[in-house]
Design a protein around this motif. Structure first.
Motif, PDB file in Angstrom:
ATOM      1  N   TYR A 141       0.803  -1.219   0.000  1.00  0.00           N
ATOM      2  CA  TYR A 141       0.000   0.000   0.000  1.00  0.00           C
ATOM      3  C   TYR A 141       0.843   1.280   0.000  1.00  0.00           C
ATOM      4  O   TYR A 141       0.290   2.369   0.075  1.00  0.00           O
ATOM      5  N   GLY A 142       2.162   1.148  -0.055  1.00  0.00           N
ATOM      6  CA  GLY A 142       3.014   2.334  -0.069  1.00  0.00           C
ATOM      7  C   GLY A 142       3.013   3.020  -1.420  1.00  0.00           C
ATOM      8  O   GLY A 142       2.545   2.482  -2.433  1.00  0.00           O
ATOM      9  N   ARG A 143       3.566   4.213  -1.457  1.00  0.00           N
ATOM     10  CA  ARG A 143       3.613   4.992  -2.694  1.00  0.00           C
ATOM     11  C   ARG A 143       4.716   4.474  -3.609  1.00  0.00           C
ATOM     12  O   ARG A 143       5.760   4.009  -3.160  1.00  0.00           O
ATOM     13  N   THR A 144       4.458   4.589  -4.888  1.00  0.00           N
ATOM     14  CA  THR A 144       5.445   4.184  -5.879  1.00  0.00           C
ATOM     15  C   THR A 144       6.588   5.196  -5.917  1.00  0.00           C
ATOM     16  O   THR A 144       6.381   6.400  -5.771  1.00  0.00           O
ATOM     17  N   CYS A 145       7.806   4.692  -6.126  1.00  0.00           N
ATOM     18  CA  CYS A 145       9.012   5.533  -6.219  1.00  0.00           C
ATOM     19  C   CYS A 145       9.228   6.351  -4.950  1.00  0.00           C
ATOM     20  O   CYS A 145       9.639   7.517  -5.001  1.00  0.00           O
ATOM     21  N   ARG A 146       8.960   5.760  -3.823  1.00  0.00           N
ATOM     22  CA  ARG A 146       9.222   6.403  -2.543  1.00  0.00           C
ATOM     23  C   ARG A 146      10.004   5.440  -1.656  1.00  0.00           C
ATOM     24  O   ARG A 146       9.810   4.231  -1.714  1.00  0.00           O
ATOM     25  N   ARG A 147      10.875   6.011  -0.871  1.00  0.00           N
ATOM     26  CA  ARG A 147      11.609   5.217   0.118  1.00  0.00           C
ATOM     27  C   ARG A 147      11.009   5.472   1.492  1.00  0.00           C
ATOM     28  O   ARG A 147      10.671   6.604   1.832  1.00  0.00           O
ATOM     29  N   TYR A 148      10.931   4.404   2.263  1.00  0.00           N
ATOM     30  CA  TYR A 148      10.343   4.491   3.599  1.00  0.00           C
ATOM     31  C   TYR A 148      11.420   4.168   4.632  1.00  0.00           C
ATOM     32  O   TYR A 148      12.220   3.248   4.448  1.00  0.00           O
ATOM     33  N   GLU A 149      11.399   4.934   5.710  1.00  0.00           N
ATOM     34  CA  GLU A 149      12.277   4.639   6.837  1.00  0.00           C
ATOM     35  C   GLU A 149      11.464   4.651   8.120  1.00  0.00           C
ATOM     36  O   GLU A 149      10.516   5.442   8.265  1.00  0.00           O
ATOM     37  N   LEU A 150      11.813   3.749   9.013  1.00  0.00           N
ATOM     38  CA  LEU A 150      11.122   3.625  10.295  1.00  0.00           C
ATOM     39  C   LEU A 150      11.956   4.277  11.383  1.00  0.00           C
ATOM     40  O   LEU A 150      13.147   4.003  11.502  1.00  0.00           O
ATOM     41  N   THR A 151      11.348   5.129  12.143  1.00  0.00           N
ATOM     42  CA  THR A 151      12.009   5.758  13.283  1.00  0.00           C
ATOM     43  C   THR A 151      11.207   5.460  14.542  1.00  0.00           C
ATOM     44  O   THR A 151       9.980   5.315  14.504  1.00  0.00           O
ATOM     45  N   VAL A 152      11.931   5.377  15.643  1.00  0.00           N
ATOM     46  CA  VAL A 152      11.301   5.016  16.911  1.00  0.00           C
ATOM     47  C   VAL A 152      10.747   6.269  17.571  1.00  0.00           C
ATOM     48  O   VAL A 152      11.448   7.279  17.719  1.00  0.00           O
ATOM     49  N   LEU A 153       9.488   6.197  17.929  1.00  0.00           N
ATOM     50  CA  LEU A 153       8.817   7.271  18.653  1.00  0.00           C
ATOM     51  C   LEU A 153       8.587   6.789  20.077  1.00  0.00           C
ATOM     52  O   LEU A 153       7.804   5.865  20.301  1.00  0.00           O
ATOM     53  N   THR A 154       9.298   7.385  21.016  1.00  0.00           N
ATOM     54  CA  THR A 154       9.223   6.952  22.409  1.00  0.00           C
ATOM     55  C   THR A 154       8.318   7.890  23.195  1.00  0.00           C
ATOM     56  O   THR A 154       8.661   9.066  23.385  1.00  0.00           O
ATOM     57  N   PRO A 155       7.168   7.420  23.633  1.00  0.00           N
ATOM     58  CA  PRO A 155       6.296   8.289  24.441  1.00  0.00           C
ATOM     59  C   PRO A 155       6.845   8.441  25.858  1.00  0.00           C
ATOM     60  O   PRO A 155       7.377   7.496  26.455  1.00  0.00           O
ATOM     61  N   ILE A 156       6.762   9.616  26.388  1.00  0.00           N
ATOM     62  CA  ILE A 156       7.235   9.925  27.736  1.00  0.00           C
ATOM     63  C   ILE A 156       6.073  10.507  28.526  1.00  0.00           C
ATOM     64  O   ILE A 156       5.439  11.479  28.091  1.00  0.00           O
ATOM     65  N   ASP A 157       5.800   9.915  29.658  1.00  0.00           N
ATOM     66  CA  ASP A 157       4.744  10.424  30.531  1.00  0.00           C
ATOM     67  C   ASP A 157       5.298  11.571  31.373  1.00  0.00           C
ATOM     68  O   ASP A 157       6.322  11.438  32.039  1.00  0.00           O
TER      69      ASP A 157
END
Length: 203
Positions: A141-157
């Motif tokens: 389901y991603g876009r054509t001709c696009r690169r994807y990178e995953l970054t960590v989102l750390t929630p802080i209370d």
């Protein structure tokens, strides 16, 4: 369950009336289930496991390795809706919500040079628990001709304490009072070398 029928008048009384009614209710429940069985097999969320793979084949969904049945049923059931939402930022977030991955942040064109990189912000647990599923979603389901990178989102209370403190303030304005009786006036007459005089009054 609501009454489907009314017993004849001669069967509504007696010690066996409730038993007869319960027997009829049980019979019609089973009959209704038999009639709904073919309809239930058309829904990926309720069909038999043996038929699920045929629904997946029709919707171009491939089962992942060691994928649970519940997740596979969700992907097959929402395949058409996910395909319609593919390609947009809001649709990509909706796909993650439908499949139970959870909260997602999508950032686009952060770098002017690497403008084709799309950043997906997820928590550490989301990435570790759904690594195969994430790869499939990006590929399908991603876009054509696009690169994807995953970054960590750390929630802080964070906790913010609000306390009431005692204080007082005042605004003091200094001015020089002039009492009416303290004001004096004087008139000076100065000759300036002409045929007329200028009178100056000061207060």
């Amino acid at each position: 369950m609501a009454d489907r029928y009314s017993l004849p008048a001669w069967m509504k009384r007696g010690i066996h009336a409730s038993k007869i009614k319960a027997a009829f209710d049980d019979w019609w429940d089973k009959t209704e289930a038999w009639l709904k069985t073919p309809l239930n097999q058309m829904d990926a969320r309720t069909c038999a496991v043996a038929l699920l793979k045929y629904h997946a084949y029709q919707k171009d969904v491939t089962r992942l390795e060691n994928e649970p049945d519940d997740l596979f049923r969700k992907r097959v059931a929402f395949a058409e809706q996910n395909a319609m939402d593919a390609g947009s930022k809001e649709g990509f977030i909706a796909i993650f919500e439908r499949l139970g991955i959870g909260y997602l942040e999508v950032l686009e064109r952060e770098d002017s040079e690497n403008w084709d990189v799309i950043t997906l912000r997820l928590s550490d647990s989301q990435i570790s628990e759904n690594i195969d599923l994430l790869g499939y979603i990006i590929q399908q389901y991603g876009r054509t001709c696009r690169r994807y990178e995953l970054t960590v989102l750390t929630p802080i209370d964070m906790t913010v304490g609000v306390f009431e403190v005692g204080h007082s303030w005042a605004l003091d304005v200094a001015s020089e009072p002039k009492e009416p009786w303290a004001i004096s006036s004087a008139i000076k007459s100065n000759e300036i070398g002409h045929s007329w005089n200028l009178d100056i009054a000061t207060v």
